[in-house]
Design an enzyme around this catalytic site. Structure first.
Site, PDB file in Angstrom:
ATOM      1  N   MET A 128      15.342  -4.973   2.182  1.00 12.55           N
ATOM      2  CA  MET A 128      14.062  -4.344   1.852  1.00 12.55           C
ATOM      3  C   MET A 128      14.273  -3.202   0.862  1.00 12.55           C
ATOM      4  O   MET A 128      15.322  -2.566   0.823  1.00 12.55           O
ATOM      5  CB  MET A 128      13.400  -3.806   3.131  1.00 12.55           C
ATOM      6  CG  MET A 128      13.086  -4.882   4.169  1.00 12.55           C
ATOM      7  SD  MET A 128      11.942  -6.121   3.541  1.00 12.55           S
ATOM      8  CE  MET A 128      10.497  -5.113   3.257  1.00 12.55           C
ATOM      9  N   GLY A 129      13.225  -2.949   0.063  1.00 15.48           N
ATOM     10  CA  GLY A 129      13.220  -1.784  -0.810  1.00 15.48           C
ATOM     11  C   GLY A 129      14.025  -1.918  -2.085  1.00 15.48           C
ATOM     12  O   GLY A 129      14.252  -0.915  -2.772  1.00 15.48           O
ATOM     13  N   GLU A 130      14.459  -3.133  -2.443  1.00 11.05           N
ATOM     14  CA  GLU A 130      15.297  -3.294  -3.629  1.00 11.05           C
ATOM     15  C   GLU A 130      14.645  -4.172  -4.691  1.00 11.05           C
ATOM     16  O   GLU A 130      15.288  -4.547  -5.674  1.00 11.05           O
ATOM     17  CB  GLU A 130      16.646  -3.892  -3.233  1.00 11.05           C
ATOM     18  CG  GLU A 130      17.461  -3.001  -2.303  1.00 11.05           C
ATOM     19  CD  GLU A 130      18.911  -3.417  -2.237  1.00 11.05           C
ATOM     20  OE1 GLU A 130      19.740  -2.746  -2.867  1.00 11.05           O
ATOM     21  OE2 GLU A 130      19.201  -4.431  -1.571  1.00 11.05           O
ATOM     22  N   ASN A 170       1.650  -7.494  -6.242  1.00  9.00           N
ATOM     23  CA  ASN A 170       1.553  -6.521  -7.322  1.00  9.00           C
ATOM     24  C   ASN A 170       2.261  -6.976  -8.598  1.00  9.00           C
ATOM     25  O   ASN A 170       3.488  -6.997  -8.657  1.00  9.00           O
ATOM     26  CB  ASN A 170       2.132  -5.187  -6.839  1.00  9.00           C
ATOM     27  CG  ASN A 170       1.960  -4.083  -7.847  1.00  9.00           C
ATOM     28  OD1 ASN A 170       1.262  -4.232  -8.837  1.00  9.00           O
ATOM     29  ND2 ASN A 170       2.601  -2.963  -7.592  1.00  9.00           N
ATOM     30  N   PRO A 219      11.971 -13.153  -0.519  1.00 10.83           N
ATOM     31  CA  PRO A 219      10.850 -13.411   0.388  1.00 10.83           C
ATOM     32  C   PRO A 219      10.105 -12.121   0.736  1.00 10.83           C
ATOM     33  O   PRO A 219      10.697 -11.041   0.791  1.00 10.83           O
ATOM     34  CB  PRO A 219      11.530 -14.001   1.634  1.00 10.83           C
ATOM     35  CG  PRO A 219      12.864 -14.481   1.152  1.00 10.83           C
ATOM     36  CD  PRO A 219      13.258 -13.548   0.069  1.00 10.83           C
ATOM     37  N   ARG A 220       8.824 -12.259   0.987  1.00  8.27           N
ATOM     38  CA  ARG A 220       7.985 -11.096   1.262  1.00  8.27           C
ATOM     39  C   ARG A 220       8.308 -10.455   2.617  1.00  8.27           C
ATOM     40  O   ARG A 220       8.319  -9.238   2.740  1.00  8.27           O
ATOM     41  CB  ARG A 220       6.503 -11.516   1.235  1.00  8.27           C
ATOM     42  CG  ARG A 220       5.511 -10.398   1.538  1.00  8.27           C
ATOM     43  CD  ARG A 220       5.411  -9.435   0.409  1.00  8.27           C
ATOM     44  NE  ARG A 220       4.361  -8.433   0.632  1.00  8.27           N
ATOM     45  CZ  ARG A 220       4.073  -7.459  -0.218  1.00  8.27           C
ATOM     46  NH1 ARG A 220       4.745  -7.365  -1.342  1.00  8.27           N
ATOM     47  NH2 ARG A 220       3.136  -6.583   0.038  1.00  8.27           N
ATOM     48  N   LEU A 262       2.106  -5.269 -11.330  1.00  8.04           N
ATOM     49  CA  LEU A 262       2.434  -4.091 -12.122  1.00  8.04           C
ATOM     50  C   LEU A 262       3.898  -3.692 -12.009  1.00  8.04           C
ATOM     51  O   LEU A 262       4.422  -3.008 -12.891  1.00  8.04           O
ATOM     52  CB  LEU A 262       1.550  -2.918 -11.696  1.00  8.04           C
ATOM     53  CG  LEU A 262       0.069  -3.078 -12.029  1.00  8.04           C
ATOM     54  CD1 LEU A 262      -0.706  -1.880 -11.524  1.00  8.04           C
ATOM     55  CD2 LEU A 262      -0.134  -3.244 -13.523  1.00  8.04           C
ATOM     56  N   GLU A 263       4.551  -4.081 -10.931  1.00 13.35           N
ATOM     57  CA  GLU A 263       5.968  -3.724 -10.790  1.00 13.35           C
ATOM     58  C   GLU A 263       6.808  -4.354 -11.907  1.00 13.35           C
ATOM     59  O   GLU A 263       7.525  -3.629 -12.612  1.00 13.35           O
ATOM     60  CB  GLU A 263       6.465  -4.112  -9.398  1.00 13.35           C
ATOM     61  CG  GLU A 263       5.864  -3.246  -8.309  1.00 13.35           C
ATOM     62  CD  GLU A 263       6.196  -3.710  -6.904  1.00 13.35           C
ATOM     63  OE1 GLU A 263       6.280  -2.859  -6.011  1.00 13.35           O
ATOM     64  OE2 GLU A 263       6.362  -4.924  -6.706  1.00 13.35           O
ATOM     65  N   GLU A 282       0.822  -1.207   0.000  1.00 13.99           N
ATOM     66  CA  GLU A 282       0.000   0.000   0.000  1.00 13.99           C
ATOM     67  C   GLU A 282       0.859   1.262   0.000  1.00 13.99           C
ATOM     68  O   GLU A 282       0.497   2.271  -0.613  1.00 13.99           O
ATOM     69  CB  GLU A 282      -0.941  -0.002   1.208  1.00 13.99           C
ATOM     70  CG  GLU A 282      -2.046  -1.038   1.160  1.00 13.99           C
ATOM     71  CD  GLU A 282      -1.585  -2.450   1.521  1.00 13.99           C
ATOM     72  OE1 GLU A 282      -2.363  -3.386   1.346  1.00 13.99           O
ATOM     73  OE2 GLU A 282      -0.429  -2.610   1.987  1.00 13.99           O
TER      74      GLU A 282
END
Length: 420
Positions: free
Chosen positions: A309-311, A335, A268-269, A337-338, A60
Site C-alpha cells: 500500500m501507499g506506493e 483517480n 490491485p485496489r 489525476l495521479e 478520499e
C-alpha cells in the site's frame, strides 16, 4: 423520516456486524477495531477542541491530504482528527501523517455512537470529503453548533438516483450543512436537486489538482528503471478490481507479442485480493515477481505485482503508460489525476461516472483515451510504438493538472472565518 431511518439502522446493526466479521476474515483490522464503529475508543484527552476531517477511504484520504496539511499549518496548536471507514484509508492516514493526527474509524450512524464519538474528539469544525451524507451525524453536529462543510463534493448521476427516494431525509440532513464546496457546476446542481440551499453551495474545484508530488519521486523512478532495464517499455494497470486483472494480463500477452521485453506493473485496489491476483498471474505462466518478496522486478520479469500500500505514485512515475482501473468493470473509475500529475498518458475504460468531469477534461485534449477490454492491449502497444504521441499526451495531462489547481485556497477561504 429520521426516526424511521434510525429505527432501520438499529434493525440493520446485526447485519452490519456480520458484514464487518466477514470482511475481517480477509483483513484483520476490521476485527481488531470493531468497537470504534460504535464510538468506543480511548479518549485522546484534548485540552483544546479539535479540527476534524472525514475521508472515507484511500482515494478520499489522498484527495484530502493537501487540505489537512493546510489546516495543520494554519492552526498548528489545535489537535487534528482524521476519520476513515476502511482499513486502506486508515493505513494511508498513518503513512501520510503518522502521530501528528489522531485517527479513528467513523462510527455507524446511530445516535449513541455518534454522540460518544463527538464527545471524545470535541470538534470545533467538521469537514466531510466528497460524498458522505449521514442524517444522525449531521443532526448531532447541528445541535452542538459544530459548523459542518462538505468539501471536494461530488455527486454522480448514479448516486443522485440512489438518494432521490430518500430526498426528504437527505434534504433535512443537508440543511444542517454550513457549506458545500462542489467540484464542478454539475456536482453543485445535483446537490441543489438533493435539497441543499442555493446560498450554501459554491464551486471550489477538485482538491486532487492540488495533490503534492512526493519528494524525489522522479529520482526514485529512474533508479527503479535502471534496476529492471531502463529501455524496457513499461505499463501499469493501477487500482484494478476483480475481473480487471485478468483483462490486463490478457492485454499484456498481446503486448508481449510485439514487445517481448515489456513489463506490466499490476496494482490491485484492495490488499485482501493480493494473493488471489498472484495466483492468477502464476496460472497464466508469466515470469513474475512481487513487491513484498522481491522488492523490484528483474530484467526478465514480465509481470510485477505491487502487493503493498501507499506506493502507487512511485510506480506511476516509473511507467511509460498508465491504465486506471475500476473502469472496465462498472465500478465508476478511480483517480486519473495521479498519473496526469506525472505527465503520463492515461488509458481508461468506459465506466468513469465517479470521475466524469476529470475524465472529460483529459479526453478533450487527448491526454487520456478510452479503451475496452478488447482494445486495451492494442492501445498500449500503439503508445509503445509512438513515443512522440506518448510524450504529447503526457504534456497535455500535466497542463490540465496545473491549470485546475487552487481548490485548497478556495476551501480555506470558507473555513477560516468559522475558526477566527
Amino acid at each position: 423520516m429520521r426516526l424511521l431511518y434510525t429505527l432501520a439502522m438499529f434493525i440493520a446493526t446485526p447485519l452490519l456486524m456480520l458484514r464487518l466479521w466477514a470482511r475481517g476474515m480477509r483483513y484483520g483490522d476490521y476485527h481488531q477495531r470493531w468497537r470504534e464503529r460504535f464510538g468506543i475508543f480511548e479518549s485522546p484527552g484534548f485540552r483544546d477542541r479539535s479540527l476534524w476531517v472525514h475521508a472515507v477511504s484511500l482515494g478520499e484520504v489522498n484527495a484530502a491530504e493537501p487540505l489537512i496539511k493546510a489546516l495543520m499549518a494554519r492552526y498548528p496548536d489545535w489537535p487534528m482528527v482524521v476519520t476513515t471507514v476502511t482499513p486502506t484509508g486508515s493505513e494511508r492516514v498513518r503513512q501520510l501523517f503518522g502521530d501528528s493526527v489522531f485517527h479513528v474509524y467513523l462510527p455507524y450512524d446511530l445516535p449513541f455512537s455518534v454522540s460518544r464519538f463527538l464527545h471524545r474528539v470535541r470538534p470545533r469544525i467538521a469537514v466531510i470529503v466528497e460524498t458522505e451524507i449521514w442524517p444522525n451525524l449531521y443532526s448531532a453536529c447541528c445541535k452542538r453548533q459544530i459548523p459542518l462543510l462538505i468539501v471536494n463534493a461530488r455527486l454522480s448521476r448514479r448516486s443522485l438516483r440512489g438518494y432521490m427516494p430518500l430526498q426528504p431525509l437527505a434534504r433535512q440532513a443537508l440543511h444542517c450543512v454550513y457549506h458545500v464546496a462542489a467540484q464542478s457546476l454539475t456536482d453543485a446542481a445535483r446537490y441543489r436537486l438533493l435539497g441543499t440551499r442555493r446560498s450554501s453551495i459554491s464551486v471550489a474545484g477538485n482538491l486532487k489538482f492540488d495533490m503534492p508530488l512526493p519528494p524525489k519521486i522522479r529520482d526514485e523512478a529512474c533508479a527503479m528503471r535502471e534496476a529492471w532495464g531502463a529501455e524496457r517499455p513499461v505499463w501499469i494497470a493501477a487500482s484494478t478490481h476483480e475481473g480487471e486483472e485478468t483483462l490486463a494480463l490478457e492485454a499484456h500477452l498481446e503486448v508481449l507479442r510485439r514487445f517481448p521485453d515489456a513489463l506490466l506493473l499490476l496494482v490491485p485496489r484492495h490488499p485482501e485480493r493480493f494473493r488471489a491476483v498472484e495466483h492468477s498471474i502464476r496460472s497464466l505462466g508469466f515470469r513474475m515477481a512481487t513487491r513484498s518478496e522481491d522488492e523490484l522486478p528483474q530484467s526478465t520479469t514480465q509481470c510485477f505485482l505491487v502487493d503493498a500500500m501507499g506506493e502507487l505514485m512511485r510506480f506511476y512515475a516509473a511507467a511509460d503508460v498508465a491504465f486506471v482501473g475500476g473502469s472496465l468493470e462498472p465500478i465508476g473509475g478511480h483517480n486519473l489525476l495521479e498519473p496526469a500529475s506525472l505527465s503520463k498518458p492515461v488509458l481508461v475504460g468506459p465506466h468513469t461516472f465517479n470521475f466524469e468531469g476529470i475524465t472529460r477534461g483529459l479526453l478533450r485534449v487527448d491526454a487520456a483515451r478510452r479503451v475496452t477490454a478488447q482494445s486495451l492491449g492494442a492501445s498500449v502497444r500503439e503508445l509503445f510504438e509512438h513515443p512522440e504521441v506518448r510524450d504529447r499526451m503526457g504534456r497535455s495531462a500535466r497542463q490540465v493538472f496545473e491549470r485546475e489547481s487552487g481548490a485548497v485556497a478556495r476551501i480555506m477561504e470558507r473555513i477560516e472565518p468559522l475558526l477566527e
